[in-house]
Design an enzyme around this catalytic site. Structure first.
Site, PDB file in Angstrom:
ATOM      1  N   LYS A 137     -61.169 139.202  -4.867  1.00  0.00           N
ATOM      2  CA  LYS A 137     -61.050 137.938  -5.180  1.00  0.00           C
ATOM      3  C   LYS A 137     -60.080 137.884  -6.203  1.00  0.00           C
ATOM      4  O   LYS A 137     -60.012 138.965  -7.189  1.00  0.00           O
ATOM      5  CB  LYS A 137     -62.219 137.392  -5.848  1.00  0.00           C
ATOM      6  CG  LYS A 137     -62.259 136.162  -6.343  1.00  0.00           C
ATOM      7  CD  LYS A 137     -63.711 135.586  -6.921  1.00  0.00           C
ATOM      8  CE  LYS A 137     -63.577 134.086  -7.401  1.00  0.00           C
ATOM      9  NZ  LYS A 137     -63.341 134.270  -8.663  1.00  0.00           N
ATOM     10  N   ARG A 145     -57.578 130.091 -15.133  1.00  0.00           N
ATOM     11  CA  ARG A 145     -58.351 130.467 -16.507  1.00  0.00           C
ATOM     12  C   ARG A 145     -57.519 131.688 -16.685  1.00  0.00           C
ATOM     13  O   ARG A 145     -57.925 132.163 -17.922  1.00  0.00           O
ATOM     14  CB  ARG A 145     -59.646 130.681 -16.303  1.00  0.00           C
ATOM     15  CG  ARG A 145     -60.353 129.298 -16.187  1.00  0.00           C
ATOM     16  CD  ARG A 145     -61.952 129.618 -15.695  1.00  0.00           C
ATOM     17  NE  ARG A 145     -62.842 129.906 -16.753  1.00  0.00           N
ATOM     18  CZ  ARG A 145     -63.214 129.228 -17.508  1.00  0.00           C
ATOM     19  NH1 ARG A 145     -63.144 127.878 -17.561  1.00  0.00           N
ATOM     20  NH2 ARG A 145     -64.382 129.737 -18.456  1.00  0.00           N
ATOM     21  N   ARG A 191     -57.787 131.451 -24.169  1.00  0.00           N
ATOM     22  CA  ARG A 191     -58.436 130.056 -23.961  1.00  0.00           C
ATOM     23  C   ARG A 191     -58.551 129.551 -25.364  1.00  0.00           C
ATOM     24  O   ARG A 191     -59.657 129.714 -25.976  1.00  0.00           O
ATOM     25  CB  ARG A 191     -59.707 130.304 -23.099  1.00  0.00           C
ATOM     26  CG  ARG A 191     -59.576 130.864 -22.080  1.00  0.00           C
ATOM     27  CD  ARG A 191     -60.791 131.027 -21.076  1.00  0.00           C
ATOM     28  NE  ARG A 191     -60.584 131.668 -19.815  1.00  0.00           N
ATOM     29  CZ  ARG A 191     -61.483 132.564 -19.350  1.00  0.00           C
ATOM     30  NH1 ARG A 191     -62.656 132.755 -19.764  1.00  0.00           N
ATOM     31  NH2 ARG A 191     -61.150 133.216 -18.210  1.00  0.00           N
ATOM     32  N   GLN A 193     -70.689 139.134  -7.057  1.00  0.00           N
ATOM     33  CA  GLN A 193     -69.438 139.349  -7.423  1.00  0.00           C
ATOM     34  C   GLN A 193     -69.435 140.520  -8.421  1.00  0.00           C
ATOM     35  O   GLN A 193     -70.062 140.502  -9.423  1.00  0.00           O
ATOM     36  CB  GLN A 193     -68.753 138.143  -7.789  1.00  0.00           C
ATOM     37  CG  GLN A 193     -67.241 138.344  -8.696  1.00  0.00           C
ATOM     38  CD  GLN A 193     -67.656 138.452 -10.148  1.00  0.00           C
ATOM     39  OE1 GLN A 193     -68.245 137.737 -10.687  1.00  0.00           O
ATOM     40  NE2 GLN A 193     -66.992 139.349 -10.895  1.00  0.00           N
ATOM     41  N   SER A 236     -72.114 135.948 -10.068  1.00  0.00           N
ATOM     42  CA  SER A 236     -71.245 136.765 -10.977  1.00  0.00           C
ATOM     43  C   SER A 236     -72.153 137.654 -11.620  1.00  0.00           C
ATOM     44  O   SER A 236     -73.178 137.570 -11.862  1.00  0.00           O
ATOM     45  CB  SER A 236     -70.856 135.617 -12.072  1.00  0.00           C
ATOM     46  OG  SER A 236     -70.468 136.400 -12.988  1.00  0.00           O
ATOM     47  N   HIS A 253     -58.500 132.210 -10.487  1.00  0.00           N
ATOM     48  CA  HIS A 253     -59.828 132.119 -11.283  1.00  0.00           C
ATOM     49  C   HIS A 253     -59.651 130.647 -11.972  1.00  0.00           C
ATOM     50  O   HIS A 253     -59.848 130.534 -12.899  1.00  0.00           O
ATOM     51  CB  HIS A 253     -59.612 133.075 -12.558  1.00  0.00           C
ATOM     52  CG  HIS A 253     -60.770 133.655 -13.120  1.00  0.00           C
ATOM     53  ND1 HIS A 253     -61.259 135.038 -12.657  1.00  0.00           N
ATOM     54  CD2 HIS A 253     -61.799 132.943 -14.032  1.00  0.00           C
ATOM     55  CE1 HIS A 253     -62.394 135.276 -13.268  1.00  0.00           C
ATOM     56  NE2 HIS A 253     -62.827 134.056 -14.103  1.00  0.00           N
TER      57      HIS A 253
END
Ligand code: FMN
Length: 382
Positions: free
Chosen positions: A255, A282, A168, A131, A110, A279
């Site tokens: 993605k 999320r 979140r 990514q 990432s 994801h």
């Protein structure tokens, strides 16, 4: 390489991880968004997929090796990109990159994790995928892409499902939302996890390693939040993808695809693959599971590009369910991190060995000789 028989299921690793790392780190890893509906829908609906075994069909052997983008991998699953890995367990991206290399499966780094592109490449002899979180500034984008190219990275993964940060509640309560803050409660949680605390002290505070050369020095947590916010703000779109396609000679994967429209755009933009992903639940709590769109996206686009899937996979049977539903390849995010948080340095090897063992068992059981034959064993419910 074989799995540790004390943890034969991912649930064992989850329980152990919870005891080993501070609550704010565990909740960052484990949580979805809002009320966790999408997170639970992923695991529930993938488990609704059923396979039909054939016991008397002639069978020689089941082979897990799978060719993907010109490389033959030892298994049809890889390690999905996860940000801030060093917060959950010190050196966890290094542990996972090494294990992925040794097991010959893909490791995806990432942009916002705690190991940089160059180290990922070194540990995997140039096999790590990268990514990209698309930066707002094109000069920064070009520089990061050049580094990935110089490191020999074969596949660039463009993430499209973060036009906004996921909402979140646990991270907000724990002070991990942007801007982050260190609360008294977090300090107490750290004191309750001495092994984690000592290792973190020994390895140094985790930082955004790939981004470090571009960041002003000495940012406090609040300034860091603002910097990351400003650097990555903005939505991915066709205008942003087209110049990357021109620039990048290797493979490009989109993605976060969850609908046919985006899959169609990926084809038109000349991309090589997509990861049907939400994801890991999320981002959009009201969204669908990934196994659902996978079925119709794979049917329509599998001969135009490589269709991969993640979100909700927790076992060998889940990998089989995804492959039977049309995926060419699968990825798992949390599973590998639970394993490293639970058992440290051996966590990567353990999780990969366990998944390989479980998947091999399913292949033998249903009489599937090659990964690409999985769809033959899907119970379509007719
Ligand atoms: C803690 C955490 C951090 C993540 N960070 C990133 C990231 O930086 N980039 C990215 O593309 N996906 C990120 N993801 C999503 C994963 O790549 C993957 O899509 C997801 O974990 C798959 O679902 P699973 O955890 O159910 O296997 C993250 C997921 C988790 C759990």
């Amino acid at each position: 390489m074989s799995y540790d028989s004390r943890y034969p299921a991912i649930d064992d690793l989850i329980r152990k991880a919870k005891k080993k790392i501070p609550r704010f780190a565990f909740e960052y890893l484990d949580g979805g968004c809002n009320e966790d509906v999408n997170l639970m829908r992923n695991t529930k609906e993938i488990r609704d997929v059923q396979l039909i075994p054939q016991y008397l069909t002639k069978h020689t052997r089941s082979e897990m090796k799978t060719e993907l983008f010109g490389h033959v991998y030892d298994a049809p699953f890889g390690i999905a990109p996860v940000g801030l890995q060093g917060l959950m367990w010190p050196k966890s991206p290094e542990i996972l990159a090494k294990a992925a290399f040794e097991h010959n499966i893909p490791f995806v780094l990432s942009t916002v994790t705690t190991m940089d592109i160059e180290r990922a490449s070194e540990l995997t002899e140039g096999r790590a995928w990268f990514q990209l979180y698309h930066p707002a500034d094109n000069k920064l984008r070009d520089d990061i892409i050049k580094r990935a190219d110089a490191a020999g990275c074969p596949v660039l993964v463009l993430l499209c499902d973060v036009p906004t940060f996921g909402f979140r509640p646990r991270d907000i309560r724990n002070g991990l939302a942007m801007p982050p803050k260190m609360t008294v409660s977090n300090m107490l949680q750290i004191m309750g996890r001495p092994d984690w605390a000592l290792r973190t002290l020994f390895n140094g505070q985790p930082n955004f390693a790939t981004m470090k050369p571009y960041m002003p020095k000495g940012l406090d947590l609040k300034q860091l939040g603002k910097y990351m916010d400003a650097t990555f703000s903005g939505r991915l779109n066709e205008e942003k993808i087209a110049p990357i396609r021109d620039m990048w000679k290797g493979k490009i994967v989109l993605k976060g695809v969850a609908c046919e429209l985006d899959a169609e755009k990926a084809v038109q933009l000349g991309l090589d693959g997509i990861i049907v992903s939400n994801h890991g639940g999320r981002q959009l709590d009201a969204g669908n599971s990934t196994i659902k769109p996978l079925k119709y996206i794979a049917e329509k686009y599998r001969d135009k590009l490589t269709v991969m899937m993640d979100s909700g996979i927790r076992s060998g049977p889940d990998i089989a369910r995804s492959l039977a539903s049309g995926a060419d390849f699968t990825f798992l995010g949390r599973t590998f991190m639970y394993s490293v948080a639970a058992i440290g340095t051996k966590g990567g090897d353990h999780a990969i060995s366990l998944l390989k063992t479980q998947l091999q068992q399913v292949m033998e059981q249903v009489c599937c000789e090659q990964v690409k034959d999985f769809p033959k064993f899907l119970d379509s419910g007719d």
